[in-house]
Design a protein around this motif. Structure first.
Motif, mmCIF file in Angstrom:
data_model
loop_
_atom_site.group_PDB
_atom_site.id
_atom_site.type_symbol
_atom_site.label_atom_id
_atom_site.label_comp_id
_atom_site.label_asym_id
_atom_site.label_seq_id
_atom_site.Cartn_x
_atom_site.Cartn_y
_atom_site.Cartn_z
ATOM 1 N N MET A 281 0.858 -1.183 0.000
ATOM 2 C CA MET A 281 0.000 0.000 0.000
ATOM 3 C C MET A 281 0.892 1.230 0.000
ATOM 4 N N GLY A 282 0.895 1.942 -1.108
ATOM 5 C CA GLY A 282 1.777 3.091 -1.272
ATOM 6 C C GLY A 282 2.731 2.866 -2.423
ATOM 7 N N LEU A 283 3.259 3.958 -2.973
ATOM 8 C CA LEU A 283 4.133 3.862 -4.133
ATOM 9 C C LEU A 283 5.413 3.110 -3.827
ATOM 10 N N VAL A 284 6.121 3.519 -2.781
ATOM 11 C CA VAL A 284 7.411 2.917 -2.475
ATOM 12 C C VAL A 284 7.282 1.432 -2.159
ATOM 13 N N PRO A 285 6.309 0.997 -1.323
ATOM 14 C CA PRO A 285 6.134 -0.447 -1.141
ATOM 15 C C PRO A 285 5.805 -1.178 -2.434
ATOM 16 N N SER A 286 5.019 -0.559 -3.310
ATOM 17 C CA SER A 286 4.695 -1.197 -4.589
ATOM 18 C C SER A 286 5.949 -1.390 -5.435
ATOM 19 N N PHE A 287 6.796 -0.370 -5.468
ATOM 20 C CA PHE A 287 8.048 -0.498 -6.212
ATOM 21 C C PHE A 287 8.937 -1.558 -5.565
ATOM 22 N N GLY A 288 8.918 -1.625 -4.237
ATOM 23 C CA GLY A 288 9.714 -2.636 -3.542
ATOM 24 C C GLY A 288 9.263 -4.049 -3.861
ATOM 25 N N ALA A 289 7.946 -4.269 -3.879
ATOM 26 C CA ALA A 289 7.419 -5.599 -4.193
ATOM 27 C C ALA A 289 7.793 -6.007 -5.615
ATOM 28 N N ARG A 290 7.688 -5.078 -6.546
ATOM 29 C CA ARG A 290 8.029 -5.385 -7.934
ATOM 30 C C ARG A 290 9.526 -5.650 -8.091
ATOM 31 N N ALA B 81 11.468 -6.873 -5.681
ATOM 32 C CA ALA B 81 11.708 -8.181 -5.066
ATOM 33 C C ALA B 81 11.369 -9.306 -6.036
ATOM 34 N N LYS B 82 10.236 -9.178 -6.725
ATOM 35 C CA LYS B 82 9.835 -10.233 -7.664
ATOM 36 C C LYS B 82 10.799 -10.324 -8.843
ATOM 37 N N ARG B 83 11.337 -9.206 -9.278
ATOM 38 C CA ARG B 83 12.255 -9.211 -10.416
ATOM 39 C C ARG B 83 13.643 -9.732 -10.043
ATOM 40 N N THR B 84 13.924 -9.818 -8.747
ATOM 41 C CA THR B 84 15.277 -10.184 -8.337
ATOM 42 C C THR B 84 15.285 -11.419 -7.439
ATOM 43 N N PHE B 85 15.169 -11.234 -6.133
ATOM 44 C CA PHE B 85 15.418 -12.337 -5.203
ATOM 45 C C PHE B 85 14.181 -13.074 -4.718
ATOM 46 N N SER B 86 12.977 -12.635 -5.077
ATOM 47 C CA SER B 86 11.749 -13.332 -4.667
ATOM 48 C C SER B 86 10.837 -13.548 -5.869
ATOM 49 N N PRO B 87 11.264 -14.352 -6.834
ATOM 50 C CA PRO B 87 10.519 -14.489 -8.092
ATOM 51 C C PRO B 87 9.163 -15.167 -7.949
ATOM 52 N N ASP B 88 8.908 -15.860 -6.834
ATOM 53 C CA ASP B 88 7.641 -16.568 -6.672
ATOM 54 C C ASP B 88 6.518 -15.697 -6.133
ATOM 55 N N GLU C 121 19.877 -3.490 -9.481
ATOM 56 C CA GLU C 121 18.684 -3.020 -8.768
ATOM 57 C C GLU C 121 18.437 -1.542 -9.029
ATOM 58 N N LEU C 122 19.494 -0.743 -9.047
ATOM 59 C CA LEU C 122 19.329 0.681 -9.347
ATOM 60 C C LEU C 122 18.808 0.871 -10.765
ATOM 61 N N ARG C 123 19.333 0.097 -11.694
ATOM 62 C CA ARG C 123 18.859 0.204 -13.078
ATOM 63 C C ARG C 123 17.372 -0.130 -13.158
ATOM 64 N N LEU C 124 16.962 -1.204 -12.483
ATOM 65 C CA LEU C 124 15.555 -1.595 -12.501
ATOM 66 C C LEU C 124 14.670 -0.517 -11.900
ATOM 67 N N ILE C 125 15.084 0.041 -10.775
ATOM 68 C CA ILE C 125 14.283 1.085 -10.129
ATOM 69 C C ILE C 125 14.145 2.286 -11.043
ATOM 70 N N ARG C 126 15.263 2.743 -11.591
ATOM 71 C CA ARG C 126 15.282 4.004 -12.317
ATOM 72 C C ARG C 126 14.778 3.901 -13.757
ATOM 73 N N GLU C 127 14.992 2.746 -14.388
ATOM 74 C CA GLU C 127 14.663 2.635 -15.810
ATOM 75 C C GLU C 127 13.435 1.784 -16.096
ATOM 76 N N VAL C 128 13.106 0.862 -15.219
ATOM 77 C CA VAL C 128 12.031 -0.082 -15.511
ATOM 78 C C VAL C 128 10.831 0.107 -14.573
ATOM 79 N N ILE C 129 11.080 0.107 -13.276
ATOM 80 C CA ILE C 129 9.979 0.121 -12.306
ATOM 81 C C ILE C 129 9.407 1.519 -12.096
#
Length: 253
Positions: A40-49, A51-58, A233-241
């Motif tokens: 709930m919130g932008l930053v948690p949403s970006f965090g969840a995405r 996590a799924k793209r990196t160390f928590s794919p399930d 992770e920085l690339r994903l945050i800044r360019e993708v997520i």
């Protein structure tokens, strides 16, 4: 109390406070397996995405309404309300909620500020917070750490903390893994499940944290910094997520 013990390997000017917060939120879902991440919130949403793209794919992601979604937001499956409730009561969901107030044992308030008989401010209401906190893991995201939010005693209990869950004998599925704020990361590993500092975000001091907290935090002898994001992770945050930089609207330093 010593100063933080971990020197960042990346200059702090290269990583914004908001990006450290995204990393800290993502870490809340590490090793969760196949559960529904409900940020709930932008930053948690970006965090969840992240996590799924990196160390928590399930992880399973949702649009917050009725669909399971993929990494690009496209619908992958229907998530009817009855199925959502089954996941909640079965512990297959890890929600990261907000908090208008939170105390040292994790009791959370999103309902009202002031006396119940005549509150100074009406907020969201209790909503699903009691069921969430008693049936599945619940973490919290607080974008502005202050004594108005981190209080000695909440005005009304919406989300159930460790002391009240224990007093009511409902601890079997009760778990509050993390609290993330714009100043640091916390858990409830202190005495009697009191809130404990896990890490400060780079640029934050212990003195600054104490001044912004309305109760005595449990502090380790050696205070670490929140970990650095990797280059990927920085690339994903800044360019993708979050290429539009919306994270900086939620975390202002």
């Amino acid at each position: 109390m010593s100063t933080p013990s971990t020197t960042p390997t990346t200059p702090t000017t290269a990583v914004t406070r908001a990006e450290y917060c995204v990393i800290a939120c993502a870490e809340a879902w590490r090793d969760n397996g196949e559960v529904l991440a409900s940020p709930m919130g932008l930053v948690p949403s970006f965090g969840a995405r992240l996590a799924k793209r990196t160390f928590s794919p399930d992880l399973l992601l949702t649009d917050g309404e009725a669909m399971l979604v993929g990494l690009d937001g496209s619908a992958e499956g229907w998530l009817p309300y009855r199925r959502h409730l089954t996941m909640v009561t079965g512990g297959r969901r890890h929600v990261m909620m907000g908090a208008s107030q939170i105390d040292r044992f994790g009791n959370q308030n999103i309902s009202c500020i002031g006396d119940w008989e005549q509150p100074a401010r009406q907020l969201l209401g209790v909503r699903g917070a009691p069921v969430n906190t008693l049936n599945n893991p619940v973490s919290y995201w607080i974008p502005k750490h202050s004594t108005r939010v981190f209080v000695e005693r909440v005005d009304m209990v919406s989300g159930v903390g460790y002391d009240r869950a224990e007093a009511a004998g409902v601890t079997r599925f009760h778990r509050l893994p993390r609290v993330v704020s714009d100043l640091g990361v916390f858990d409830f590993g202190g005495p009697d499940h009191a809130m404990r500092l896990v890490s400060l975000h780079p640029g934050v001091t212990v003195e600054q944290l104490r001044a912004a907290t309305g109760f005595e935090l449990d502090l380790p002898e050696e205070v670490p910094y929140t970990r650095e994001p990797t280059a990927e992770e920085l690339r994903l945050i800044r360019e993708v997520i979050d290429p539009k930089g919306l994270r900086d609207r939620e975390v202002r330093v």
